[in-house]
Write an enzyme that holds these catalytic residues in place. Sequence first.
Site, PDB file in Angstrom:
ATOM      1  N   GLN A  38      -9.130 -27.263 -25.605  1.00  0.00           N
ATOM      2  CA  GLN A  38     -10.110 -26.431 -25.427  1.00  0.00           C
ATOM      3  C   GLN A  38     -11.481 -26.767 -26.747  1.00  0.00           C
ATOM      4  O   GLN A  38     -11.464 -26.696 -27.649  1.00  0.00           O
ATOM      5  CB  GLN A  38     -10.066 -25.200 -25.858  1.00  0.00           C
ATOM      6  CG  GLN A  38      -8.805 -24.582 -24.897  1.00  0.00           C
ATOM      7  CD  GLN A  38      -9.113 -24.093 -23.524  1.00  0.00           C
ATOM      8  OE1 GLN A  38     -10.149 -23.684 -23.251  1.00  0.00           O
ATOM      9  NE2 GLN A  38      -8.371 -24.824 -22.579  1.00  0.00           N
ATOM     10  N   ALA A  81     -12.505 -14.089 -23.021  1.00  0.00           N
ATOM     11  CA  ALA A  81     -11.981 -15.488 -22.689  1.00  0.00           C
ATOM     12  C   ALA A  81     -12.994 -16.771 -22.854  1.00  0.00           C
ATOM     13  O   ALA A  81     -14.163 -16.469 -22.776  1.00  0.00           O
ATOM     14  CB  ALA A  81     -11.284 -15.369 -21.249  1.00  0.00           C
ATOM     15  N   HIS A  82     -12.366 -17.905 -22.598  1.00  0.00           N
ATOM     16  CA  HIS A  82     -13.215 -18.970 -22.593  1.00  0.00           C
ATOM     17  C   HIS A  82     -14.496 -18.964 -21.705  1.00  0.00           C
ATOM     18  O   HIS A  82     -14.281 -18.808 -20.498  1.00  0.00           O
ATOM     19  CB  HIS A  82     -12.476 -20.266 -22.550  1.00  0.00           C
ATOM     20  CG  HIS A  82     -11.375 -20.297 -21.595  1.00  0.00           C
ATOM     21  ND1 HIS A  82     -10.539 -21.253 -21.275  1.00  0.00           N
ATOM     22  CD2 HIS A  82     -11.041 -19.354 -20.468  1.00  0.00           C
ATOM     23  CE1 HIS A  82      -9.664 -21.093 -20.404  1.00  0.00           C
ATOM     24  NE2 HIS A  82      -9.850 -20.092 -19.808  1.00  0.00           N
ATOM     25  N   ASN A  83     -15.479 -19.577 -21.828  1.00  0.00           N
ATOM     26  CA  ASN A  83     -16.496 -19.817 -21.054  1.00  0.00           C
ATOM     27  C   ASN A  83     -17.336 -18.353 -20.569  1.00  0.00           C
ATOM     28  O   ASN A  83     -17.949 -18.600 -19.661  1.00  0.00           O
ATOM     29  CB  ASN A  83     -16.251 -20.567 -19.761  1.00  0.00           C
ATOM     30  CG  ASN A  83     -15.899 -22.271 -20.310  1.00  0.00           C
ATOM     31  OD1 ASN A  83     -14.752 -22.557 -20.736  1.00  0.00           O
ATOM     32  ND2 ASN A  83     -16.805 -22.877 -20.385  1.00  0.00           N
TER      33      ASN A  83
END
Lengths: 354, 354, 354
Positions: free
Chosen positions: B199, B240-242
């Site tokens: 990541q 969460a991511h993004n």
Amino acid sequence: MSSYQLSKLADIVGGEVIGDGGVEITGVAGIKTAGRGEITFLAHPKYEAFLSSTEASAIIASYECCDDYHGSVIVTENPYLAFLKVVRLFDVPHLEKYPRGISGDSFISDSAVIGKQSHIGPDTYIGENVTIGERVTVLPFSFIGEGVRIGDDCLIYPNVTIREKTLIGNRVIIHAGAVIGSDGFGYAKNGSIHEKIPQIGMVVLEDEVEIGANSTIDRATTGKTIIRAGSKIDNLVQIAHNVSIGNNSIVAAQSGISGSTELGKNVILAGQSGLVGHISIGDNARVGAQGGVTKSIPPGTSVSGYPAREHSQARKIYACTARLPELLKEFRELKKKVERLENGSDGSSTTEDH
Amino acid sequence: MSSYQLSKLADIVGGEVIGDGGVEITGVAGIKTAGRGEITFLAHPKYEAFLSSTEASAIIASYECCDDYHGSVIVTENPYLAFLKVVRLFDVPHLEKYPRGISGDSFISDSAVIGKQSHIGPDTYIGENVTIGERVTVLPFSFIGEGVRIGDDCLIYPNVTIREKTLIGNRVIIHAGAVIGSDGFGYAKNGSIHEKIPQIGMVVLEDEVEIGANSTIDRATTGKTIIRAGSKIDNLVQIAHNVSIGNNSIVAAQSGISGSTELGKNVILAGQSGLVGHISIGDNARVGAQGGVTKSIPPGTSVSGYPAREHSQARKIYACTARLPELLKEFRELKKKVERLENGSDGSSTTEDH
Amino acid sequence: MSSYQLSKLADIVGGEVIGDGGVEITGVAGIKTAGRGEITFLAHPKYEAFLSSTEASAIIASYECCDDYHGSVIVTENPYLAFLKVVRLFDVPHLEKYPRGISGDSFISDSAVIGKQSHIGPDTYIGENVTIGERVTVLPFSFIGEGVRIGDDCLIYPNVTIREKTLIGNRVIIHAGAVIGSDGFGYAKNGSIHEKIPQIGMVVLEDEVEIGANSTIDRATTGKTIIRAGSKIDNLVQIAHNVSIGNNSIVAAQSGISGSTELGKNVILAGQSGLVGHISIGDNARVGAQGGVTKSIPPGTSVSGYPAREHSQARKIYACTARLPELLKEFRELKKKVERLENGSDGSSTTEDH
């Protein structure tokens, strides 16, 4: 390693030995994994199937469940409590596990007062005007903010944050990563801006309260968020500002209680349940797992589901819900029949070969 | 201890005193617990019942709700905002609470740059190439990773982890135990093995963002996870991511937002709600407590339940659900009636004794 | 900054270049944000719409999805895995990110053994009789309790608590704020008092396990809580005492697994799902987001909803539920029709103008 004669264990737990009381017991284990020299316990009826195969040298049980088992048995009315007493014998209490004294590698304000026989680990932070009682254990990377007061015999695990002005009673346990006294989540809307309302209240944890790992207990906006004596909070639980929890209540993991909600005594919240703000949960009430409680609950009531309803009704509803696809099908058929009856009410049958 | 004349408080909040403006106010409290010398506020209509019994010397209220109360009143259009202004008077800002300067017991990389009047507590870690603005407070056991940039007037509580490359604006507050920039949860399946996708993106927290205790904000796989100015995140929230969150949105405790989902402005997620990944939540949309959102929501829409549906429809459905057991019973009765009618359509009655 | 020719990347991922293999690639990005010199990837069918507008110099794709895109393409059977390999090229592994060696500002017991090429950061605590393997990274404010054993190539982020006796395999990653080995939530009732059952068991994390930020893994009452090789746990997950998780399982954020429940291999729990205690989840089973599992699930089964039911049935039920308000209305109409038919069965029509 400790070792106890089975008859000695029976004395300690107040039970009766069926079989050989001279067996040496060197440990405690689950019924599936216990080996020779170990004592086990029937934790759940599901595990009765393992009675015939367990290698445990002894088992703690009530009168009913020992037909298949050929080792020794300690028979007692409350096997779970007896099990607890035996496990305690094999546990090392924090007073022995961590040497008493204050580590030179800790950061302790001059104005802090720390009682006798406490263990203040290295890499701890004790703020201004903190008072810590006797026989307290504070482990590394725990932060005790300004003016916090902690009673006797408390155990603070690593990486705990206890913010300013928190009051903590005696024999309180706070697990790793828990945050006590974080700001309540309060804003006043000013146009589209959320203006932060300073949270100037505090948190009170009374005697024998236990707070699980990474749980968060917010300080009150004004006044106090309070968890009364004997209540136990599991991991990852959120308790919002100005919540009050009565004595001996249980809040299981990942549950959340919104602002100003009040729980009575002996309340049980199962895992992942959620309560809206400004409601009351009566004494001895229970909320089922993942239950979403949207209004006050009278004492002694069990509720479940979302929105939470009285448990037996909720079960009925869920059972009916499962039959919905079938019901819709049957409904369409019935509708057709009624249509045929309506058309046929002139005297003619609807089937074509008439 | 601070003390203010009521008329002075009325000036500050822009309200009008009804009653004695000369009363000395020494504190703020909830309506149930306020005592003499304290000012209170009607936080919720449920508390109107306490107006007649509160011992508060003054209350902040709108025009309508003061019939039963015999103390002094500050009347104002937005009592909540007025309450905020009064609470602020009794709060100690972090700039005063923590002495300005860098503790000798902190670990600070040579390449870190720290602005004027910042408080860097003991037992803090400031990594390589970190930039920290002016009047920032960083409390013990907080970790600021390599290359992190923090603006002015931020407040980082204890035990916070801010991982490498995170960008933080001005006046941001991060509560104890929060983790900013942890790896997103991403794997590529290679047979039965889950291979970790590094990541390598980052997290951006814009001005006035607030992150609750023990919340986790994952860094992007590539690019950035962003929380825009003015948004407030409560405790134990997972982002969460993004994910991208627009301005002035509110995410209540224990909610979770899955990967790449985008929230607009002024969105409100109530407690324990969950959003799947790769969807859009329009401006001013709202998700009810424990709501499970499985697809995109248009601007201005309120949804609730699982799977989340438009709120008024969801309420209707839940109300109907409660009547299911009764419906099934009535349905069976109706079915019998129709059968009798069918059998009776030949002209004969269905009762056997005919 | 690293730079790779596209043809070189194609070799690395085992794909074929369509277009100009000589393009220099200097980074990886999402399809919406990628610029010149960057390579991107079609992460989700929803993003096909961006193929025509992306500025990425290259894209990784399977054969089917490249009609609208005018840059270079690496065509490969498993684009996600290829993407992973490219991202890895632009990642800095922890072995390079953190200098090898033991910080003088760490607290390390004399009896601890630490392998070669490990990085033990400042402000870490390594307890008595701890064994740490080679090439391990331990970051600030992490606590490694007495007797913990950690294998090779592990990465422990900041503010992690690993309590006594935990066993950790090789290549394990533990994210910031996670707590491993906290006490299980176990009490025996003694009248109205909850007496704490000491939790004297342990936690085992096998090879390649990853634990998310602020997750909590409780130690067993006796015996062990075990997460088997290759399983990945997301953020804010609760895993209770004596849980066992099989190989290569996935537990998404904010899920909770109650005591003694056993998961098989390749199980997937979606976000915010919850499992009661003492049940078994078969190999390859899946639980949908917010699913509440109340009984054991056979291998290969997908379940969702509360209480969780087989997924296709649950979907059918939710679809029917949405039609309930309409059904109730139609039901009332049908009931009236039947009443009219009953009344009209004497031979008369129900409409008034006859």
